[in-house]
Motif scaffolding. Structure first.
Motif, mmCIF file in Angstrom:
data_model
loop_
_atom_site.group_PDB
_atom_site.id
_atom_site.type_symbol
_atom_site.label_atom_id
_atom_site.label_comp_id
_atom_site.label_asym_id
_atom_site.label_seq_id
_atom_site.Cartn_x
_atom_site.Cartn_y
_atom_site.Cartn_z
ATOM 1 N N TRP A 1 -23.179 75.710 23.045
ATOM 2 C CA TRP A 1 -22.757 76.112 21.707
ATOM 3 C C TRP A 1 -23.923 76.018 20.734
ATOM 4 O O TRP A 1 -24.908 75.355 20.982
ATOM 5 C CB TRP A 1 -21.565 75.303 21.219
ATOM 6 N N ARG A 2 -23.754 76.747 19.626
ATOM 7 C CA ARG A 2 -24.734 76.719 18.540
ATOM 8 C C ARG A 2 -24.125 75.917 17.397
ATOM 9 O O ARG A 2 -22.941 76.084 17.079
ATOM 10 C CB ARG A 2 -25.045 78.146 18.072
ATOM 11 N N VAL A 3 -24.943 75.075 16.798
ATOM 12 C CA VAL A 3 -24.531 74.309 15.626
ATOM 13 C C VAL A 3 -25.309 74.836 14.434
ATOM 14 O O VAL A 3 -26.544 74.881 14.478
ATOM 15 C CB VAL A 3 -24.827 72.800 15.804
ATOM 16 N N ASP A 4 -24.613 75.239 13.392
ATOM 17 C CA ASP A 4 -25.229 75.598 12.118
ATOM 18 C C ASP A 4 -24.765 74.558 11.103
ATOM 19 O O ASP A 4 -23.633 74.625 10.592
ATOM 20 C CB ASP A 4 -24.820 77.012 11.697
ATOM 21 N N PHE B 1 -29.729 72.870 9.387
ATOM 22 C CA PHE B 1 -30.400 73.136 10.657
ATOM 23 C C PHE B 1 -29.517 73.989 11.550
ATOM 24 O O PHE B 1 -28.309 74.089 11.349
ATOM 25 C CB PHE B 1 -30.829 71.858 11.390
ATOM 26 N N ALA B 2 -30.160 74.608 12.527
ATOM 27 C CA ALA B 2 -29.459 75.320 13.598
ATOM 28 C C ALA B 2 -29.997 74.788 14.911
ATOM 29 O O ALA B 2 -31.200 74.551 15.057
ATOM 30 C CB ALA B 2 -29.683 76.827 13.490
ATOM 31 N N ALA B 3 -29.099 74.581 15.860
ATOM 32 C CA ALA B 3 -29.487 74.061 17.170
ATOM 33 C C ALA B 3 -28.575 74.648 18.239
ATOM 34 O O ALA B 3 -27.447 75.054 17.958
ATOM 35 C CB ALA B 3 -29.390 72.532 17.190
ATOM 36 N N ILE B 4 -29.097 74.680 19.470
ATOM 37 C CA ILE B 4 -28.313 75.061 20.647
ATOM 38 C C ILE B 4 -28.082 73.787 21.454
ATOM 39 O O ILE B 4 -29.014 73.007 21.679
ATOM 40 C CB ILE B 4 -29.051 76.113 21.509
ATOM 41 N N VAL B 5 -26.834 73.590 21.880
ATOM 42 C CA VAL B 5 -26.465 72.372 22.601
ATOM 43 C C VAL B 5 -25.887 72.755 23.960
ATOM 44 O O VAL B 5 -25.128 73.717 24.070
ATOM 45 C CB VAL B 5 -25.415 71.562 21.808
ATOM 46 N N VAL B 6 -26.252 71.976 24.981
ATOM 47 C CA VAL B 6 -25.717 72.155 26.333
ATOM 48 C C VAL B 6 -25.097 70.830 26.765
ATOM 49 O O VAL B 6 -25.710 69.764 26.595
ATOM 50 C CB VAL B 6 -26.824 72.573 27.332
ATOM 51 N N ALA B 7 -23.885 70.918 27.311
ATOM 52 C CA ALA B 7 -23.185 69.723 27.790
ATOM 53 C C ALA B 7 -22.450 70.062 29.076
ATOM 54 O O ALA B 7 -22.067 71.213 29.296
ATOM 55 C CB ALA B 7 -22.179 69.246 26.742
ATOM 56 N N PRO B 8 -22.224 69.063 29.927
ATOM 57 C CA PRO B 8 -21.426 69.326 31.123
ATOM 58 C C PRO B 8 -19.975 69.617 30.748
ATOM 59 O O PRO B 8 -19.486 69.167 29.709
ATOM 60 C CB PRO B 8 -21.538 68.028 31.931
ATOM 61 N N VAL B 9 -19.311 70.379 31.569
ATOM 62 C CA VAL B 9 -17.894 70.661 31.365
ATOM 63 C C VAL B 9 -17.143 69.329 31.290
ATOM 64 O O VAL B 9 -17.388 68.423 32.085
ATOM 65 C CB VAL B 9 -17.357 71.534 32.515
ATOM 66 N N GLY B 10 -16.267 69.220 30.314
ATOM 67 C CA GLY B 10 -15.452 68.009 30.184
ATOM 68 C C GLY B 10 -16.084 66.896 29.381
ATOM 69 O O GLY B 10 -15.496 65.811 29.278
ATOM 70 N N ALA B 11 -17.264 67.112 28.789
ATOM 71 C CA ALA B 11 -17.906 66.066 27.970
ATOM 72 C C ALA B 11 -16.967 65.671 26.831
ATOM 73 O O ALA B 11 -16.454 66.528 26.111
ATOM 74 C CB ALA B 11 -19.236 66.568 27.426
ATOM 75 N N TRP C 1 -15.234 73.281 20.642
ATOM 76 C CA TRP C 1 -16.356 74.174 20.949
ATOM 77 C C TRP C 1 -16.902 73.974 22.360
ATOM 78 O O TRP C 1 -17.693 74.778 22.841
ATOM 79 C CB TRP C 1 -17.473 74.032 19.914
ATOM 80 N N ALA C 2 -16.485 72.929 23.044
ATOM 81 C CA ALA C 2 -16.970 72.664 24.403
ATOM 82 C C ALA C 2 -15.897 72.978 25.450
ATOM 83 O O ALA C 2 -16.127 72.801 26.638
ATOM 84 C CB ALA C 2 -17.413 71.213 24.534
ATOM 85 N N ARG C 3 -14.751 73.437 25.025
ATOM 86 C CA ARG C 3 -13.644 73.738 25.954
ATOM 87 C C ARG C 3 -13.780 75.134 26.528
ATOM 88 O O ARG C 3 -14.248 76.041 25.928
ATOM 89 C CB ARG C 3 -12.303 73.632 25.238
ATOM 90 N N ASN D 1 -18.897 69.698 8.026
ATOM 91 C CA ASN D 1 -20.350 69.551 8.160
ATOM 92 C C ASN D 1 -21.069 70.745 8.757
ATOM 93 O O ASN D 1 -22.269 70.915 8.527
ATOM 94 C CB ASN D 1 -20.684 68.318 9.015
ATOM 95 N N ALA D 2 -20.380 71.548 9.568
ATOM 96 C CA ALA D 2 -21.104 72.579 10.319
ATOM 97 C C ALA D 2 -20.140 73.618 10.887
ATOM 98 O O ALA D 2 -18.923 73.420 10.904
ATOM 99 C CB ALA D 2 -21.884 71.931 11.468
ATOM 100 N N VAL D 3 -20.747 74.686 11.390
ATOM 101 C CA VAL D 3 -20.011 75.681 12.168
ATOM 102 C C VAL D 3 -20.550 75.615 13.593
ATOM 103 O O VAL D 3 -21.772 75.683 13.805
ATOM 104 C CB VAL D 3 -20.190 77.103 11.593
ATOM 105 N N MET D 4 -19.656 75.426 14.562
ATOM 106 C CA MET D 4 -20.025 75.425 15.963
ATOM 107 C C MET D 4 -19.553 76.746 16.565
ATOM 108 O O MET D 4 -18.370 77.086 16.446
ATOM 109 C CB MET D 4 -19.386 74.254 16.718
ATOM 110 N N THR D 5 -20.467 77.471 17.187
ATOM 111 C CA THR D 5 -20.143 78.742 17.819
ATOM 112 C C THR D 5 -20.275 78.559 19.324
ATOM 113 O O THR D 5 -21.370 78.292 19.829
ATOM 114 C CB THR D 5 -21.088 79.859 17.333
ATOM 115 N N THR D 6 -19.163 78.656 20.037
ATOM 116 C CA THR D 6 -19.173 78.502 21.481
ATOM 117 C C THR D 6 -19.769 79.749 22.110
ATOM 118 O O THR D 6 -19.268 80.848 21.923
ATOM 119 C CB THR D 6 -17.749 78.268 22.010
#
Length: 138
Positions: A35-38, A98-108, A136-138, A16-21
């Motif tokens: 990370w960025r989601v494309d 779409f492209a989006a920037i995502v922020v999550a706490p460590v360990g989500a 992508w969140a590690r 579905n997408a490319v996630m760039t950490t």
């Protein structure tokens, strides 16, 4: 002040997408994962949930986001705060994605809200009742 060069950004591709950490604990002393989601045009993401709040900001294209039973249309400049443990699904604009920037706490950790795996899920999707930190969140 630590810097993460763009050459060190990690890319993970799913159907579905490319996630760039952009920042994560494995890239340095980050207290958040960013990370960025494309998302590919017309993609329909899996129904899933996270055990932590995530913040999404759209920078290009548009999406429909379903949270539980509510649907939202979002585009460039829009930000959504996705609460923990709320079922969600995203669909990308059929022409532009779409492209989006995502922020999550460590360990989500991501999981299947009903504990059932989608038979068409990609290899890195959580299986059954498993809860896992996405690559992508590690």
């Amino acid at each position: 002040m630590p810097t993460i060069p763009s050459a060190d950004a990690r890319r993970t591709e799913t159907p579905n997408a490319v996630m760039t950490t952009l920042a994560s604990p494995t890239q340095g002393p980050a207290g958040q994962a960013v990370w960025r989601v494309d998302a590919k045009p017309g993609m329909e993401g899996p129904v899933h949930a996270f055990d932590s709040e995530l913040i999404w900001t759209w920078i290009d294209g548009s999406a429909t986001v379903t949270l539980e039973r509510d649907r939202f249309t979002v585009g460039p400049g829009d930000t959504m705060i996705l609460p923990a443990d709320v079922t969600r699904q995203m669909s990308a604009d059929p022409r532009d994605g779409f492209a989006a920037i995502v922020v999550a706490p460590v360990g989500a950790r991501v999981y299947n809200p009903d504990g059932t795996s989608d038979p068409d899920a990609c290899d890195i999707a959580p299986k059954g009742t498993e809860r896992t930190v996405p690559p992508w969140a590690r």
